[in-house]
Write a protein that holds these residues in place. Structure first.
Motif: not given
Ligand code: NCD
Length: 307
Positions: A29-39, A53-66
């Motif tokens: 998981p750590a390899k992916y945690s910054e992939k969407c930073r700033g998105k 909805r919460l699955s999409f939201e947590s997916a984006m947070y775990e990719l470092g996005g908002n």
């Protein structure tokens, strides 16, 4: 702009690649945690949802996005009469990708034609729910080791259940799958799917109203909720909603490696007594959904050139 409205918008190779990425996310998981930073992901939910909805939201947070968005039509400008097309154009100015759920079939498609960012269909009426299907496929793959060569029973509301429609379409891409359709006569799988997907792809299927008689033949059992919100008559809903209730007694003759799936929410279809049975996979399925949504968000943002 690449969007995913129907599961068949993704080729079999792409689905297999998404599964491979999800499996890698699970391991690293750590390899992916910054992939969407700033998105930013916009979740536009015009219909109730907890998981998706919460699955999409947590997916984006775990990719470092908002994440931005709304969770009901009442709190959006739809309540003032704004069209889906205009909403899509407006949100394209704020976000990098949209996940949209809507009670009307085709609404996410209209959004995708008007947005300048990718749109993911998070469920449109009784039509399609491609990301639930990605969750289902990863669950079957992890539980059975393969996506080919098994008998899968679909039980409950096969008429309005969009998760069933999407999963059957996706399975038509795989080999040697036998389909058993278990429903009351009133809630049978629509003809357009029987003819357009099962017959067209030479997928063998049988129809029955009797769950118990077919349980011993199944490798996967996909239970579904009767979709009360899509019924025209409350009386008919009340008559049909408890058509099938899976209990430990009904599982007595089932295979020891049966995988029991349910997209959730569960109402009455599966007794809570089954939750601790090792064959119950529906809570693992929820987690798998998050990983597959992470893989899909990454793919679409990469293709759009935004990451
Ligand atoms: C499903 C849906 O919305 O179609 N839920 C989900 O997204 N997991 C199934 C349902 O509502 O019965």
């Amino acid at each position: 702009m690449r969007s995913v409205i129907d599961i068949l918008d993704l080729s079999k190779t792409e689905i297999d690649e998404l599964i491979a990425v999800a499996e890698d996310i699970i391991k690293n998981p750590a390899k992916y945690s910054e992939k969407c930073r700033g998105k930013k992901l916009a979740t536009l939910f015009f219909e109730p949802s907890t998981r998706t909805r919460l699955s999409f939201e947590s997916a984006m947070y775990e990719l470092g996005g908002n994440v931005i968005g709304f969770s009901s039509a009442q709190t959006s400008s739809a309540s003032k009469g704004e069209s889906v097309a205009d909403t899509a154009k407006v949100i394209s100015c704020y976000a990098d990708i949209i996940a949209m759920r809507h009670p009307k079939e085709g609404a996410p498609y209209v959004a995708s034609k008007n947005a300048s960012i990718p749109v993911i269909n998070a469920g449109d009426g009784g039509h399609n729910h491609p990301t639930q299907t990605l969750a289902d496929l990863l669950t079957i793959k992890r539980e059975k080791g393969t996506l080919n060569g098994y008998t899968i029973g679909f039980c409950g509301d096969l008429k309005f259940g969009r998760t069933v429609h999407s999963l059957i379409s996706a399975l038509s891409r795989y080999e040697n799958i036998n389909v058993v359709l278990i429903s009351p006569d009133e809630l049978k799988l629509p003809d357009y799917i029987k003819k357009g997907v099962l017959d067209k792809n030479g997928m063998p299927y049988t129809e029955t109203t009797d769950l118990e008689s077919v349980i011993p033949t199944l490798d996967v059992l996909y239970m579904t909720r009767v979709q009360g919100e899509r019924f025209f008559s409350e009386e008919e809903y009340l008559r049909l909603r408890d058509s099938y209730i899976l209990t430990p007694e009904k599982l007595e003759n089932a295979k020891s490696d049966l995988a029991i799936l349910h997209p959730l929410p569960r109402v009455n279809e599966i007794s809570v007594k089954i939750d601790n049975d090792k064959r119950a996979c529906y809570f693992k399925q929820v987690l798998n959904g998050k990983y597959m949504r992470m893989a899909l968000i990454l793919k679409l943002l990469k293709e759009a050139g935004s990451i």
